[in-house]
Design a protein around this motif. Structure first.
Motif, PDB file in Angstrom:
ATOM      1  N   GLU A  75      42.931   0.937  19.648  1.00  0.00           N
ATOM      2  CA  GLU A  75      43.298   0.725  21.055  1.00  0.00           C
ATOM      3  C   GLU A  75      42.574   1.723  21.958  1.00  0.00           C
ATOM      4  O   GLU A  75      42.105   1.364  23.038  1.00  0.00           O
ATOM      5  N   LYS A  76      42.465   2.960  21.510  1.00  0.00           N
ATOM      6  CA  LYS A  76      41.748   3.974  22.286  1.00  0.00           C
ATOM      7  C   LYS A  76      40.274   3.587  22.415  1.00  0.00           C
ATOM      8  O   LYS A  76      39.689   3.678  23.502  1.00  0.00           O
ATOM      9  N   ARG A 132      39.962   0.678  24.895  1.00  0.00           N
ATOM     10  CA  ARG A 132      40.050   1.143  26.285  1.00  0.00           C
ATOM     11  C   ARG A 132      38.741   1.806  26.720  1.00  0.00           C
ATOM     12  O   ARG A 132      38.260   1.580  27.838  1.00  0.00           O
ATOM     13  N   HIS A 133      38.174   2.602  25.825  1.00  0.00           N
ATOM     14  CA  HIS A 133      36.919   3.290  26.139  1.00  0.00           C
ATOM     15  C   HIS A 133      35.793   2.278  26.391  1.00  0.00           C
ATOM     16  O   HIS A 133      35.037   2.413  27.357  1.00  0.00           O
ATOM     17  N   LYS A 138      36.074  -0.897  27.312  1.00  0.00           N
ATOM     18  CA  LYS A 138      36.342  -1.645  28.547  1.00  0.00           C
ATOM     19  C   LYS A 138      36.061  -0.796  29.784  1.00  0.00           C
ATOM     20  O   LYS A 138      35.495  -1.294  30.760  1.00  0.00           O
ATOM     21  N   ASN A 139      36.451   0.477  29.752  1.00  0.00           N
ATOM     22  CA  ASN A 139      36.164   1.360  30.885  1.00  0.00           C
ATOM     23  C   ASN A 139      34.661   1.568  31.052  1.00  0.00           C
ATOM     24  O   ASN A 139      34.157   1.603  32.179  1.00  0.00           O
TER      25      ASN A 139
END
Length: 182
Positions: free
Chosen positions: A36-37, A40-41, A43-44
């Motif tokens: 998940e981390k 997120r990375h 996608k950001n």
């Protein structure tokens, strides 16, 4: 072998199986958290690269600076590569699979706790039957879900041994129960 020795061996086997399930349960959670981390990375990073591409394009049209064209172009290419990577690598699906595996293992883990709780009042045949049912459930989870990795196992080991994630301190459970219960 006498019955007492056999029952002790049986109990030790069940305890070991409980421990393995608890480790695997925790490792699945640790791996899902790590994925998940990473998700997120990624996608950001996609958002930032898209913003650089768009801003660079608009700034280029206003200022006519070649460096902005390069920045916009490089950002666009990197964004494209990242999009292709995320299209091929279904990270959210993998996260969901590890969460589902952990949820299935939670039920099995609680089954082992119940078996250990009821151990003294059960006959050997009943203990063996419940052990075999739980063992088969673990096998089904292992066959139907992706495996964890060594990094997740080490994270689970730290969480269980050092951080005591799956345990309560003396009186801690009582302190979180509603008033009048306990």
């Amino acid at each position: 072998m006498n019955d007492t020795n056999y029952r002790n061996q049986l109990k030790n086997q069940i305890k070991e199986a409980y421990g393995k399930v608890t480790y695997t349960y925790t490792a699945h959670h640790k791996l899902a958290d790590r994925l998940e981390k990473k998700n997120r990375h990624v996608k950001n990073t996609q958002i930032v690269l898209t913003a650089f591409s768009a801003c660079g394009f608009f700034a280029l049209t206003v200022t006519n600076k070649i460096a902005l064209a390069w920045l916009s172009g490089i950002s666009s290419v990197l964004s494209l590569f990242l999009s292709i990577y995320t299209k091929e690598y279904k990270i959210q699906n993998e996260i969901n699979q590890h969460r589902n595996a952990a949820n299935a293992l939670w039920d099995i883990r609680e089954g082992y706790v119940s078996l250990l709780t009821d151990y003294e009042i059960l006959e050997n045949d009943g203990i063996r039957h419940q052990r075999d049912v739980l063992c088969k459930k673990v096998s089904e989870v292992n066959n139907n879900y992706p495996a964890t990795d060594s990094k997740s196992y080490r994270a689970a080991q730290k969480a269980l041994k050092k951080d005591e994630e799956q345990t309560f301190k003396e009186g801690e459970v009582d302190s979180i129960l509603p008033n009048g219960i306990g």
